[in-house]
Design a protein around this motif. Structure first.
Motif, PDB file in Angstrom:
ATOM      1  N   MET A   1      38.925  24.786  14.273  1.00 29.47           N
ATOM      2  CA  MET A   1      37.536  25.099  13.987  1.00 29.47           C
ATOM      3  C   MET A   1      37.280  25.016  12.487  1.00 29.47           C
ATOM      4  O   MET A   1      38.171  25.286  11.678  1.00 29.47           O
ATOM      5  N   GLN A   2      36.051  24.653  12.131  1.00 26.75           N
ATOM      6  CA  GLN A   2      35.648  24.587  10.725  1.00 26.75           C
ATOM      7  C   GLN A   2      35.586  26.007  10.151  1.00 26.75           C
ATOM      8  O   GLN A   2      34.903  26.885  10.683  1.00 26.75           O
ATOM      9  N   SER A   3      36.317  26.259   9.071  1.00 26.57           N
ATOM     10  CA  SER A   3      36.294  27.579   8.428  1.00 26.57           C
ATOM     11  C   SER A   3      34.987  27.763   7.663  1.00 26.57           C
ATOM     12  O   SER A   3      34.520  26.852   6.979  1.00 26.57           O
ATOM     13  N   VAL A   4      34.415  28.967   7.758  1.00 26.63           N
ATOM     14  CA  VAL A   4      33.118  29.266   7.146  1.00 26.63           C
ATOM     15  C   VAL A   4      33.198  30.554   6.346  1.00 26.63           C
ATOM     16  O   VAL A   4      33.812  31.534   6.782  1.00 26.63           O
ATOM     17  N   HIS A   5      32.593  30.525   5.173  1.00 27.44           N
ATOM     18  CA  HIS A   5      32.364  31.735   4.378  1.00 27.44           C
ATOM     19  C   HIS A   5      30.885  32.078   4.519  1.00 27.44           C
ATOM     20  O   HIS A   5      30.014  31.362   4.014  1.00 27.44           O
ATOM     21  N   LEU A   6      30.587  33.169   5.214  1.00 26.37           N
ATOM     22  CA  LEU A   6      29.206  33.590   5.461  1.00 26.37           C
ATOM     23  C   LEU A   6      28.767  34.565   4.379  1.00 26.37           C
ATOM     24  O   LEU A   6      29.384  35.619   4.195  1.00 26.37           O
ATOM     25  N   ARG A  41      43.765  18.293  -4.598  1.00 26.62           N
ATOM     26  CA  ARG A  41      44.147  19.107  -3.455  1.00 26.62           C
ATOM     27  C   ARG A  41      42.956  19.954  -3.032  1.00 26.62           C
ATOM     28  O   ARG A  41      42.486  20.811  -3.765  1.00 26.62           O
ATOM     29  N   LYS A  42      42.454  19.743  -1.839  1.00 29.86           N
ATOM     30  CA  LYS A  42      41.222  20.406  -1.408  1.00 29.86           C
ATOM     31  C   LYS A  42      41.392  21.045  -0.041  1.00 29.86           C
ATOM     32  O   LYS A  42      42.140  20.561   0.803  1.00 29.86           O
ATOM     33  N   GLN A  43      40.703  22.111   0.132  1.00 29.87           N
ATOM     34  CA  GLN A  43      40.707  22.818   1.405  1.00 29.87           C
ATOM     35  C   GLN A  43      39.259  22.946   1.840  1.00 29.87           C
ATOM     36  O   GLN A  43      38.408  23.365   1.067  1.00 29.87           O
ATOM     37  N   SER A  44      38.958  22.578   3.049  1.00 30.89           N
ATOM     38  CA  SER A  44      37.570  22.556   3.510  1.00 30.89           C
ATOM     39  C   SER A  44      37.139  23.923   3.999  1.00 30.89           C
ATOM     40  O   SER A  44      37.616  24.409   5.017  1.00 30.89           O
ATOM     41  N   ILE A  45      36.248  24.554   3.248  1.00 35.61           N
ATOM     42  CA  ILE A  45      35.615  25.812   3.656  1.00 35.61           C
ATOM     43  C   ILE A  45      34.119  25.656   3.452  1.00 35.61           C
ATOM     44  O   ILE A  45      33.664  25.393   2.339  1.00 35.61           O
ATOM     45  N   GLU A  46      33.377  25.813   4.501  1.00 44.86           N
ATOM     46  CA  GLU A  46      31.924  25.664   4.426  1.00 44.86           C
ATOM     47  C   GLU A  46      31.278  26.989   4.052  1.00 44.86           C
ATOM     48  O   GLU A  46      31.635  28.044   4.574  1.00 44.86           O
ATOM     49  N   THR A  47      30.349  26.939   3.127  1.00 44.55           N
ATOM     50  CA  THR A  47      29.598  28.127   2.727  1.00 44.55           C
ATOM     51  C   THR A  47      28.252  28.143   3.441  1.00 44.55           C
ATOM     52  O   THR A  47      27.483  27.189   3.342  1.00 44.55           O
ATOM     53  N   ILE A  79      26.565  34.476  13.610  1.00 40.08           N
ATOM     54  CA  ILE A  79      27.980  34.184  13.847  1.00 40.08           C
ATOM     55  C   ILE A  79      28.164  33.518  15.205  1.00 40.08           C
ATOM     56  O   ILE A  79      28.954  32.567  15.351  1.00 40.08           O
ATOM     57  N   GLU A  80      27.428  33.992  16.205  1.00 43.13           N
ATOM     58  CA  GLU A  80      27.502  33.371  17.532  1.00 43.13           C
ATOM     59  C   GLU A  80      27.027  31.919  17.474  1.00 43.13           C
ATOM     60  O   GLU A  80      27.623  31.031  18.107  1.00 43.13           O
ATOM     61  N   ARG A  81      25.966  31.674  16.697  1.00 47.54           N
ATOM     62  CA  ARG A  81      25.463  30.304  16.553  1.00 47.54           C
ATOM     63  C   ARG A  81      26.504  29.412  15.893  1.00 47.54           C
ATOM     64  O   ARG A  81      26.729  28.267  16.317  1.00 47.54           O
ATOM     65  N   LEU A  82      27.142  29.925  14.857  1.00 49.57           N
ATOM     66  CA  LEU A  82      28.166  29.146  14.167  1.00 49.57           C
ATOM     67  C   LEU A  82      29.351  28.851  15.082  1.00 49.57           C
ATOM     68  O   LEU A  82      29.911  27.750  15.070  1.00 49.57           O
ATOM     69  N   GLU A  83      29.744  29.845  15.876  1.00 52.72           N
ATOM     70  CA  GLU A  83      30.865  29.635  16.795  1.00 52.72           C
ATOM     71  C   GLU A  83      30.520  28.593  17.855  1.00 52.72           C
ATOM     72  O   GLU A  83      31.383  27.812  18.277  1.00 52.72           O
ATOM     73  N   ASP A  84      29.265  28.578  18.297  1.00 51.65           N
ATOM     74  CA  ASP A  84      28.839  27.565  19.260  1.00 51.65           C
ATOM     75  C   ASP A  84      28.929  26.164  18.669  1.00 51.65           C
ATOM     76  O   ASP A  84      29.052  25.182  19.404  1.00 51.65           O
ATOM     77  N   GLU A  85      28.828  26.080  17.335  1.00 56.23           N
ATOM     78  CA  GLU A  85      28.949  24.787  16.658  1.00 56.23           C
ATOM     79  C   GLU A  85      30.401  24.458  16.313  1.00 56.23           C
ATOM     80  O   GLU A  85      30.670  23.497  15.601  1.00 56.23           O
ATOM     81  N   GLY A  86      31.330  25.295  16.784  1.00 62.49           N
ATOM     82  CA  GLY A  86      32.736  25.039  16.514  1.00 62.49           C
ATOM     83  C   GLY A  86      33.180  25.495  15.143  1.00 62.49           C
ATOM     84  O   GLY A  86      34.069  24.880  14.540  1.00 62.49           O
ATOM     85  N   LYS A  87      32.592  26.583  14.644  1.00 62.04           N
ATOM     86  CA  LYS A  87      32.912  27.079  13.305  1.00 62.04           C
ATOM     87  C   LYS A  87      33.404  28.518  13.375  1.00 62.04           C
ATOM     88  O   LYS A  87      32.953  29.299  14.199  1.00 62.04           O
ATOM     89  N   ASP A  88      34.326  28.840  12.486  1.00 62.26           N
ATOM     90  CA  ASP A  88      34.967  30.144  12.462  1.00 62.26           C
ATOM     91  C   ASP A  88      34.655  30.847  11.147  1.00 62.26           C
ATOM     92  O   ASP A  88      35.001  30.338  10.069  1.00 62.26           O
ATOM     93  N   VAL A  89      34.002  31.996  11.225  1.00 59.21           N
ATOM     94  CA  VAL A  89      33.664  32.767  10.022  1.00 59.21           C
ATOM     95  C   VAL A  89      34.920  33.501   9.555  1.00 59.21           C
ATOM     96  O   VAL A  89      35.255  34.579  10.050  1.00 59.21           O
ATOM     97  N   VAL A  90      35.619  32.918   8.600  1.00 64.76           N
ATOM     98  CA  VAL A  90      36.862  33.502   8.110  1.00 64.76           C
ATOM     99  C   VAL A  90      36.623  34.464   6.952  1.00 64.76           C
ATOM    100  O   VAL A  90      37.490  35.288   6.642  1.00 64.76           O
TER     101      VAL A  90
END
Length: 492
Positions: A1-6, A41-47, A79-90
């Motif tokens: 899942m895509q990692s997310v910073h909310l 060197r990059k790590q993908s975290i979506e804000t 958070i539920e919407r993000l999870e439905d899009e395959g994203k994980d609020v880490v």
């Protein structure tokens, strides 16, 4: 899942999401794929920046607790919407402006009180406030402040009673909500929730914030900037205080007087009159390093010339009508606020506010404590001027002016001690806009289209946004913002 910073961004009293447009803009600019990166060197975290919609305008009058409960529902839905899009609020961060800072403190307490805690699933990253009345509304020993305090406590429904510390309700054990939220007891969740956040920033105006003055915004027992003629302030290009020191102004009565001319050569005494002028320095600076105060208060500057000057001249004639209109509007909004409060009273009372116990939370608190200890030993300098850490350094401590005494209640003094003890790692930033009529809105560039001079606060906004944005890379994986590839979006 895509990692997310909310990042949840909360506005103040009678505000809207538009008030924080500049803050959102800076957060998204930092999160843009075009933002500079210093490493391959990059790590993908979506804000993801989320601005709650359910507490706009007079709905902020319904109480700090009720506003927070509304936002809790919105956060769950986001958070539920993000999870439905395959994203994980880490990672989870909260930024609160003005009253929004108090709502933010209640919000994280409610989330932490869940079984299991919200933070056992979503790692707490950063918590920050700007111009937030952490101690409530302050009372000074002046006639003007006494009148304003007496009138103000009757306004803004339940939120007004809470920020004026007049809400001693049974649900808080006979104490006010602000005092309850600062209680560090083992069975109280709010301070415990604050301790979970490894990154904390407190932003305050040093002067000219007629809405939330320095002591309550910075959680301080004193106000070194209460008399601008007694301090010398050094700021950077973004109007952020780097240091300040006390100015020694000698009392003219204590100055040495040359008596050599009082007697002439023939021995005859000469009468000499000495005129003493005390404290000739103006308390308010109308000009500061090229910045000049606007000729009219902000409400009038919103109108084009010459209409603004005409309205200013005839305002005394319009004042009775303005007062009648405001009284009617406030009465109407208070009535509807009481109705909303009664509707949701059962929901408020059913909220469990006890600290959950789990092995994960114990480890999280211990880990956060280690990070705090490391940061204190390496980068944060204590300051003897206030009860806190990392404020601009003083050359000499500035004592509180006796001309305008700050009348702190025992409950407010206890809040100062408890909150500073809970956040020893908090980074404090003090803005300096002595030329402003009211620097409260300048701190966030609230409406630069109508009031262009608020753009002077852009440096504060950038710093605040960079703090919240980069915290996730410092907490998760120890990466800085240059080592991480980020993609920004906003949810409202």
């Amino acid at each position: 899942m895509q990692s997310v910073h909310l990042i949840v961004l909360i506005h103040g009293l009678y505000g809207s999401t538009l008030n924080l447009a500049a803050v959102k803009q800076e957060l998204l600019a930092l999160s843009s794929p075009d933002a500079p990166a210093s490493s391959s060197r990059k790590q993908s975290i979506e804000t993801v920046v989320y601005l709650p919609e359910g507490i706009k305008g007079p709905r902020t009058w319904d109480g700090i607790d009720l506003c927070a409960l509304r936002i809790v529902e919105e956060v769950d839905n986001e958070i539920e919407r993000l999870e439905d899009e395959g994203k994980d609020v880490v990672g989870f961060s909260v930024m609160g402006y003005s009253l929004g800072g108090l709502i933010s403190r209640y919000l994280i307490g409610v989330l932490h009180a869940r079984q299991p805690s919200f933070f056992s699933r979503h790692k707490p990253i950063s918590f920050s406030t700007a111009a937030t009345p952490h101690l409530g509304v302050l009372k000074y020993g002046t006639l003007t402040n006494t009148v304003v305090h007496a009138v103000g406590r009757q306004l803004f429904s339940r939120s007004g009673r809470q920020i004026y510390c007049m809400d001693e309700e049974p649900e808080w054990g006979g104490r006010g909500l602000l005092e309850f939220m600062a209680d560090p007891g083992e069975d109280h969740v709010f301070v415990e929730a604050l301790r979970l956040f490894p990154k904390i920033m407190i932003v305050a105006n040093g002067c000219q914030d007629n809405t939330v003055p320095y002591p309550t915004a910075s959680i301080s027992a004193s106000d070194p900037f209460i008399d601008l003629s007694t301090v010398e302030v050094d700021t950077d290009a973004h109007h952020i205080i780097k240091s300040y020191r006390k100015i020694e102004i000698p009392d003219p009565d204590d100055l040495p007087v040359d008596h050599s001319r009082e007697i002439e050569d023939d021995g005859e005494e000469v009468e000499i009159k000495i005129k003493i002028i005390k404290n000739p320095i103006s308390r308010v600076a109308t000009e500061w390093k090229g910045r000049r105060r606007q000729p009219l208060p902000p409400p009038f500057m919103a109108f084009p010339w010459p209409l603004n000057y005409m309205l200013f001249l005839i305002f005394p004639l319009l004042l009775p009508f303005v007062l009648v209109f405001l009284t009617g509007a406030i009465t109407f909004q208070n009535f509807h606020s009481r109705r909303r409060i009664r509707t949701h009273r059962d929901t408020i009372e059913r909220q469990p506010l006890l600290v959950p116990s789990s092995a994960y939370l114990t480890e999280t608190i211990q880990s956060t404590a280690r990070e705090i200890s490391d940061s204190l030993s390496s980068s944060i300098r204590p300051d003897t001027s206030i009860d806190g850490i990392s404020t601009p350094p003083l050359s000499d401590p500035v004592e509180h002016s006796s001309k305008t005494p700050l009348l702190l209640t025992p409950a407010q003094k206890l809040m100062i001690r408890n909150l500073n003890h809970a956040m020893p790692h908090a980074q404090r930033v003090v803005a300096w806009f002595p030329w402003a009529f009211n620097s409260h809105a300048m701190l966030i560039c609230r409406d630069t289209a109508r009031f262009p001079w608020q753009e002077d606060g852009r440096g504060i906004v950038k710093l605040w946004a960079k703090f919240a944005h980069s915290a996730v890379f410092q907490v998760i994986g120890g990466k800085d913002s240059g080592d991480v590839e980020m993609h920004g979006r906003t949810g409202e």
